[in-house]
Design an enzyme around this catalytic site. Sequence first.
Site, mmCIF file in Angstrom:
data_model
loop_
_atom_site.group_PDB
_atom_site.id
_atom_site.type_symbol
_atom_site.label_atom_id
_atom_site.label_comp_id
_atom_site.label_asym_id
_atom_site.label_seq_id
_atom_site.Cartn_x
_atom_site.Cartn_y
_atom_site.Cartn_z
ATOM 1 N N ASP A 174 69.072 40.644 -48.278
ATOM 2 C CA ASP A 174 68.600 39.267 -48.255
ATOM 3 C C ASP A 174 67.536 39.098 -47.176
ATOM 4 O O ASP A 174 67.730 39.494 -46.026
ATOM 5 C CB ASP A 174 69.775 38.318 -47.977
ATOM 6 C CG ASP A 174 69.408 36.856 -48.117
ATOM 7 O OD1 ASP A 174 68.593 36.382 -47.300
ATOM 8 O OD2 ASP A 174 69.919 36.186 -49.026
ATOM 9 N N SER A 195 64.906 34.409 -50.117
ATOM 10 C CA SER A 195 66.131 34.187 -50.865
ATOM 11 C C SER A 195 65.943 33.069 -51.896
ATOM 12 O O SER A 195 64.957 33.068 -52.624
ATOM 13 C CB SER A 195 67.269 33.885 -49.878
ATOM 14 O OG SER A 195 68.525 33.994 -50.501
#
Length: 291
Positions: free
Chosen positions: A196, A39
């Site tokens: 994610d 991320s």
Amino acid sequence: MFDQVVFAGGGGRCTWQIGFWESVAKAIKLFPQVVTAVSAGGLMSSLVLMGKTEKARQHFWSAFEANEKNAYWGNLFRKEPVFPQYRIYRNAMLELFQGGLETLREGAELRIAVVHPPKGLSGGLAFGVGAAAYYADKHFLRNLHPKIALGLGFQQQFYRARDCSSLEELVDLILCSSCTPPFTPRLKLHGRTALDGGTVDNIPVAGLDKGESRVLVLLTRRYSQYPDRFSRQQGDQLWTYVQPSQPPFVSVWDYTSPELAQKTYELGCADGREFLKKHTNERETLNEQFQ
């Protein structure tokens, strides 16, 4: 001293990682062979390895200053996005990464995590189940390394930044690693639904090389049950975790406050200096013992 480094995710909180790195890297000769990230940790690690952290702070602080809100609900029925974060995030990388891809290829091997959902889960259902698993692990069970999403069949896969053929491909990889609707659009990587990378584990240790080594793990969340610095033996490896000494001032998706982002960066700098003090004291104690 450390052969491998891990950059946890955490959106705006990852600003802490830059401050910490800048405070300790030269002093401890931090030149890892492998870096794993997820991320926004993928963004921060890229900037660190490219040597563009100062330019990045100037860019993001200016962008945050110009952005009034984290959600523009008046755009709900218009073509303009409700959430401005994706556009700011993407445009920043396209500008900041200019001329940096070759530097990234020549340095440490950066591996960025993206999560792919199990077969049978797609679209909104995959995002919903993944988010529920992540929050249950982090906020209720308080696990340092979550296990629920992995048990449900979500796969955390690591992609090498040096394999990206263009700046745009690297940007897309980090965006997929950060894919968190509704703040970002739904994204795909190589034709597969991307989530994610922290959905399985926000501290991407699964991408590390095996074998004997010392690993530095840079967290972004404050885990009150652990000290600011702690170590774990993992087979032939020693993992040293470092976390913020207090909760970072800026929240994950806050793109409106350069002041809070700067305070989070300064917290990282201060925590890095404290890390160096303890490191120096430990070395002096060891030297005295063996004199």
